[in-house]
Motif scaffolding. Sequence first.
Motif, short mmCIF file in Angstrom:
data_model
loop_
_atom_site.label_atom_id
_atom_site.label_comp_id
_atom_site.label_asym_id
_atom_site.label_seq_id
_atom_site.Cartn_x
_atom_site.Cartn_y
_atom_site.Cartn_z
N GLU A 37 -3.07 29.98 -50.34
CA GLU A 37 -2.49 30.63 -51.51
C GLU A 37 -1.74 29.61 -52.34
N LYS A 38 -1.66 29.88 -53.62
CA LYS A 38 -0.86 29.05 -54.51
C LYS A 38 -0.42 29.89 -55.68
N GLU A 39 0.84 29.72 -56.09
CA GLU A 39 1.38 30.40 -57.25
C GLU A 39 2.21 29.43 -58.06
N LEU A 40 2.12 29.54 -59.37
CA LEU A 40 2.92 28.73 -60.27
C LEU A 40 4.19 29.49 -60.64
N PRO A 41 5.30 28.78 -60.85
CA PRO A 41 6.61 29.43 -61.07
C PRO A 41 6.85 29.86 -62.52
N LEU A 42 6.19 30.91 -62.93
CA LEU A 42 6.38 31.45 -64.28
C LEU A 42 7.43 32.55 -64.27
N GLU A 43 8.04 32.78 -65.42
CA GLU A 43 9.10 33.78 -65.53
C GLU A 43 8.53 35.20 -65.47
N PRO A 44 9.19 36.09 -64.70
CA PRO A 44 8.64 37.44 -64.47
C PRO A 44 9.19 38.52 -65.39
N GLU A 49 10.68 44.03 -71.93
CA GLU A 49 11.94 43.31 -71.74
C GLU A 49 12.19 42.27 -72.83
N ILE A 50 11.13 41.87 -73.54
CA ILE A 50 11.33 40.86 -74.58
C ILE A 50 11.12 41.40 -75.99
N SER A 51 10.52 42.60 -76.11
CA SER A 51 10.28 43.15 -77.45
C SER A 51 9.94 44.63 -77.36
N THR A 52 10.22 45.35 -78.44
CA THR A 52 9.81 46.75 -78.55
C THR A 52 8.45 46.87 -79.23
N THR A 60 3.10 38.30 -75.31
CA THR A 60 3.94 38.13 -74.12
C THR A 60 3.36 37.04 -73.21
N GLY A 61 2.04 37.06 -73.03
CA GLY A 61 1.40 36.05 -72.20
C GLY A 61 1.56 34.64 -72.76
N ILE A 62 1.37 34.49 -74.07
CA ILE A 62 1.55 33.18 -74.70
C ILE A 62 2.99 32.72 -74.56
N ASP A 179 1.06 41.21 -65.32
CA ASP A 179 0.31 42.01 -66.29
C ASP A 179 1.14 42.44 -67.49
N GLY A 180 2.45 42.20 -67.45
CA GLY A 180 3.30 42.55 -68.58
C GLY A 180 3.75 43.99 -68.61
N TRP A 181 3.06 44.86 -67.89
CA TRP A 181 3.48 46.26 -67.84
C TRP A 181 4.76 46.41 -67.02
N THR A 182 4.90 45.56 -66.02
CA THR A 182 6.13 45.47 -65.24
C THR A 182 6.47 43.98 -65.12
#
Length: 206
Positions: A37-44, A49-52, A60-62, A179-182
């Motif tokens: 397994e491998k995961e990169l440390p991106l902000e969750p 949480e960042i916009s309405t 959000t992904g960009i 996925d940005g939904w959560t």
Amino acid sequence: MKNKIYQGQIKNGYGGIRECDSYVKDRYGGAYSLEKEKELPLEPFSMREISTDKNNCVLTGITRIILYHLKRKVSVGAIYCQVKAIATQKGFSTKKGLPFHKIRGVLKLVAEAFGLQSCRVKSVYLFRIFHAVKKEIDAGNPVLLNISWGYYKNHTVTGIGYRIYKRNRRTCLFIVVYDGWTNQKMFLDVRRFWVPKSLTILQRTQ
């Protein structure tokens, strides 16, 4: 069973998997073990949480990927505002989002705006994507995965890692995403993930 929801999963199909180990055990049997397994440390953070803004999954992904690649401290809000400004010029609207064929161009312009000229942006269109994702994750590059059908129909998620489970010569492959939904990590079951999709990658060249 076609519509069965397995342990660790909130909806049937290739997605909605929150607990990967439980899902593998229930769906494929307890003989599988985690080989790599491998995961990169991106902000969750989630989209809300960042916009309405509505339909802002690509933005959000960009934002998440630019934040990851920047070495200097920049707030999530500042990055998102720049992303939205550029995306709006290229066709983003809160009614329809950003057309998938515009993702590469917007990511390139945003990267340049934040001084990431040494990075290269590319998009690829694939049906079988695990090895392409794994190659980028191993190189330290998260990916934007645009999906056209199923659980994430017309949605873009951020690929941050992978898992490989093995039983003798058989493997179960999973892509780890936000996925940005959560703001939680989710998993895509590659065996069930046959839907058309595209990858957009900001690659480090230095």
